[in-house]
Design a protein around this motif. Structure first.
Motif, PDB file in Angstrom:
ATOM      1  N   TRP A 101      -8.161  25.932 -25.816  1.00 45.75           N
ATOM      2  CA  TRP A 101      -7.964  26.448 -24.307  1.00 45.75           C
ATOM      3  C   TRP A 101      -8.466  27.784 -24.190  1.00 45.75           C
ATOM      4  O   TRP A 101      -9.198  28.103 -23.061  1.00 45.75           O
ATOM      5  CB  TRP A 101      -6.359  26.620 -24.188  1.00 45.75           C
ATOM      6  N   TYR A 105     -11.078  28.878 -21.203  1.00 46.26           N
ATOM      7  CA  TYR A 105     -10.863  29.678 -20.224  1.00 46.26           C
ATOM      8  C   TYR A 105     -11.874  30.867 -20.015  1.00 46.26           C
ATOM      9  O   TYR A 105     -12.255  31.214 -18.960  1.00 46.26           O
ATOM     10  CB  TYR A 105      -9.416  30.468 -20.588  1.00 46.26           C
ATOM     11  N   VAL A 124     -12.148  23.721 -16.555  1.00 48.32           N
ATOM     12  CA  VAL A 124     -10.799  24.056 -16.952  1.00 48.32           C
ATOM     13  C   VAL A 124      -9.978  22.941 -16.461  1.00 48.32           C
ATOM     14  O   VAL A 124      -8.706  22.826 -17.391  1.00 48.32           O
ATOM     15  CB  VAL A 124     -10.700  25.401 -16.175  1.00 48.32           C
ATOM     16  N   MET A 176      -4.914  30.229 -17.168  1.00 47.82           N
ATOM     17  CA  MET A 176      -5.717  28.704 -16.727  1.00 47.82           C
ATOM     18  C   MET A 176      -5.582  28.485 -15.359  1.00 47.82           C
ATOM     19  O   MET A 176      -6.320  28.274 -14.442  1.00 47.82           O
ATOM     20  CB  MET A 176      -5.767  27.728 -17.797  1.00 47.82           C
TER      21      MET A 176
END
Length: 742
Positions: A101, A105, A124, A176
């Motif tokens: 993640w 990001y 994303v 995010m």
């Protein structure tokens, strides 16, 4: 930027904790290098060192963000993955997901800074939607791992709590979500590539509201700030205007955001990033006041965003050389751009253009040549494109066509998929064409009879030199391109309009804004074909405007009726939108009538002008000016504009009537046009601002083009002289022309 989650230690002395708590990337880099040389360092820490070290080095050195930098970041990601495999480093499933993640990001944030919001969204959203929104786990419903005083509670005596890794996952998920919303807010975001973006936006906001706890004032502040921004931008993308309901909702969200900042963030030790957020909130508040017409309050709020608090420094105008800090440069650019917007909305074009020139002088300096990473990890975007876009629209509306073209020629290289940018380029070319002096010059050619004696003179209008579209300069805005525009801007205008229409072609459900762009493009094409004497194509494009505008007018009429009944919470934006479309239809009728008359079908031309009854000419003039008789009586500027439109319509009707050999009515129309023309010049001298900005800047060019066709008091007298010549009264025609001013 987020550092990779390789170090899950809660110690306050780890490189990651140093960076997150203080924003000191230099200290964090030293810590990483020291831990890398420490033999006692565990394998899990070393696996993420190449990635984190590269990020810290970029922040310390304030490296420019570029495609090359993104490639280097991707290489570090691959290097980190290889280390995990080669060293057989054990990682929990949640830590693996968290690292993925964070990497997504960071890449998405860099893409957004490089003006690629759709790439950010695609990267994303493919992770956020299935793994966060669609995930059925109750992670965000569990309490945080620590209490408000920071002490860890025992899970054996209390309800289940999140682990530190779970807290980190929620934190990264929120970042995010904010990144996705910021991508949607970017002006060059292409919603056609994301047809469900409105539903997706609502899903993100719903998730954020449930994920943000009361102990997270910074996230609650950011959420209110973004919701305010969405209120001011979502409706703008659909109609080109902002409803009063949107402004009220935006002000409500801003009030909540400022309360959070004053009571929960400002009292604590705020970071540079918090100060940036406060500046953004003040700028948004100033924008809402500008939209409500509170100019003085807007200027006061903008004054509070000044970077330097020193009175001596404030008294001196900053220059690119005097600004050192990238954050200070960005805030100065934003300040002058916002100041220009306020001046522009308040009818002060010179002050607006001066402020934009200051912003651009800073934006184009070497210190702000590209997006960079600041030392605290905050990405610093280059605002040059946004400022150039605003400056181009301002120059276009105030008749600075050459400057508008040069500004927009830079914008389209970055926002190549935006149809309205290509339309603005074409309108700048058409405005440029209207300023060329050779359009109204006259060439006298001697006509001889069969015996070689002089039989008279033939008057010919000089036309601009033709340019083969295939020979147009390859680079828009290049010196070669500008040289060609000085000769004849219309071929470049045609090129830009074809590009505009090709981007809109095939779209099934066009927004109101896209429909307006399409109508304006066809209307501009009709004008170009008329100037090039391609009358069939003139009728084709004008016919498209007349046919396609009816549905939009009906929709606006229904919406206005619903608002008046109280069934719809709207504003006067649809009233203005209806006036804009009616002006486009009126302009299309004028072009079609002139083309039909030039093709020899005077009856069809007259039918176009007087379609709709005995008062059709007056209604056509009212639509063309965008002003009713009641409004003109209260507004000197509107009165002058209406008089000008009435003169133009009557001149055209007089010429068509003369072609039908009805010379008496033709002379009456010409004399009426002459009286209207005199009234226009009398009112225009009292109020030089004859063009309203409330009806959309794209319509200013259309009215300017019509005015250029019949500029000056000579036009009505020429039509009257033409009628006299057709009835054989040459002496009266000659006397009239001699009395006309030049």
């Amino acid at each position: 930027m987020e550092s990779s989650a390789g170090d899950s230690s809660s110690s306050s002395t780890t490189p990651r904790s140093i960076y997150e708590q203080t924003g000191d990337s230099s200290a964090a880099l030293k810590g990483l290098q020291q831990r890398q040389g420490n033999n006692n360092n565990n394998n899990r820490d070393t696996s993420t060192n190449p990635y984190n070290e590269f990020l810290c080095q970029s922040m310390v050195g304030k490296r420019p963000l570029s495609s090359k930098w993104l490639k280097q970041l991707q290489n570090k990601e691959e290097e980190t993955d290889v280390l995990v495999i080669e060293q057989k480093i054990p990682q929990s499933e949640s830590l693996t997901v968290l690292c993925r993640w964070i990497k997504a990001y960071n890449r998405g944030l860099a893409l957004l800074m490089l003006h690629k919001p759709n790439d950010t969204w695609e990267l994303v959203w493919t992770i956020f939607d299935p793994e966060v929104i669609q995930n059925k786990s109750n992670l965000i419903k569990l309490p945080p791992s620590s209490t408000t005083d920071g002490n860890q509670e025992s899970s054996s005596t209390h309800s289940p709590r999140r682990t530190p890794e779970d807290d980190e996952m929620v934190h990264v998920s929120c970042q995010m979500a904010f990144l996705l919303l910021q991508a949607l807010l970017t002006p060059n975001f292409d919603s056609s590539k994301c047809p469900t973006f409105e539903q997706d936006c609502k899903a993100i906001l719903t998730w954020l509201e449930s994920a943000i706890e009361d102990q997270q004032p910074r996230n609650k502040f950011l959420l209110s700030l973004i919701q305010s921004n969405l209120e001011l931008s979502s409706n703008h993308k659909l109609t080109g205007t902002v409803n009063d309901s949107n402004v009220r909702a935006a002000r409500k969200e801003l009030k909540q955001a400022m309360e959070i900042f004053q009571h929960k963030l400002k009292t604590a030790a705020t970071t540079t990033q918090d100060n940036c957020h406060e500046t953004s909130a003040l700028n948004l508040k100033a924008n809402t006041e500008r939209l409500k017409g509170n100019v003085k309050k807007s200027l006061v709020l903008l004054g509070e965003t000044k970077v330097d608090d020193d009175d001596e420094a404030l008294s001196q105008e900053p220059t690119p050389e005097s600004l050192e800090d990238p954050l200070e440069i960005m805030q100065q650019m934003e300040h002058y751009n916002n100041l220009a917007m306020v001046y522009h909305s308040n009818g002060k074009p010179n002050l607006a253009l001066h402020s934009w020139s200051k912003a651009l002088s800073i934006a184009t300096s070497e210190k702000q040549a590209s997006a960079i990473l600041q030392s605290n990890g905050t990405p610093q975007a280059n605002h040059q494109i946004f400022i150039l876009y605003n400056a181009a629209l301002g120059c276009l509306q105030h008749g600075k066509y050459s400057a508008a073209y040069q500004c927009m020629s830079v914008v389209v290289k970055h926002w190549v998929q935006r149809a309205d940018c290509w339309l603005r380029l074409a309108e700048a070319c058409i405005g440029w064409h209207s300023e060329l002096k050779t359009v109204d010059s006259i060439n006298f050619q001697t006509v001889l009879d069969s015996n070689g004696k002089v039989d008279g003179f033939l008057l010919q209008n000089l036309s601009l030199p033709d340019l083969n579209p295939a020979n147009l300069a390859e680079v828009i805005g290049s010196p070669e391109d500008l040289e060609q525009l000085e000769m004849n801007p219309l071929p470049r205008a045609s090129f830009c309009l074809r590009k505009c229409l090709s981007l809109l072609e095939g779209k099934q459900n066009k927004s109101e804004r896209e429909q307006l762009v399409s109508l304006s493009a066809h209307l501009s094409f009709s004008y170009i074909c008329l100037k090039q004497r391609d009358y069939p194509k003139t009728l084709q494009h004008a016919g498209f405007v007349l046919q396609s505008a009816s549905s939009l007018i009906v929709a606006c009429t229904q919406r206005v009726a619903a608002i008046n009944k109280g069934d719809d919470d709207g504003s006067s934006s649809h009233v203005a939108l209806k006036a804009v479309v009616q002006r486009q239809v009126a302009t299309g009728r004028m072009y079609a009538a002139e083309a039909s008359c030039a093709m020899g079908d005077a009856a069809a031309s007259m039918n176009i002008l007087v379609h709709g009854g005995s008062d059709a000419i007056d209604r056509l003039a009212s639509d063309l000016a965008g002003v009713t008789l009641e409004e003109a009586a209260k507004n000197p500027s509107g009165k002058a504009r209406l008089a000008k439109a009435q003169a133009m319509v009557r001149c055209n009707a007089s010429a068509v009537t003369a072609h039908l050999n009805h010379l008496g009515p033709a002379k009456q129309l010409a004399m009426s046009a002459q009286a209207m023309e005199n009234a226009y010049h009398q009112n225009a001298s009292k109020n030089s601002n004859g063009t309203s900005s409330t009806l959309g800047e794209q319509q200013h060019a259309a009215l300017s083009r019509l005015q250029s066709q019949s500029s000056g008091p000579m036009y009505a007298k020429r039509v009257l002289a033409y009628c006299m010549l057709r009835e054989g009264n040459t002496s009266a025609a000659l006397q009239l022309l001699r009395s006309a001013p030049h």
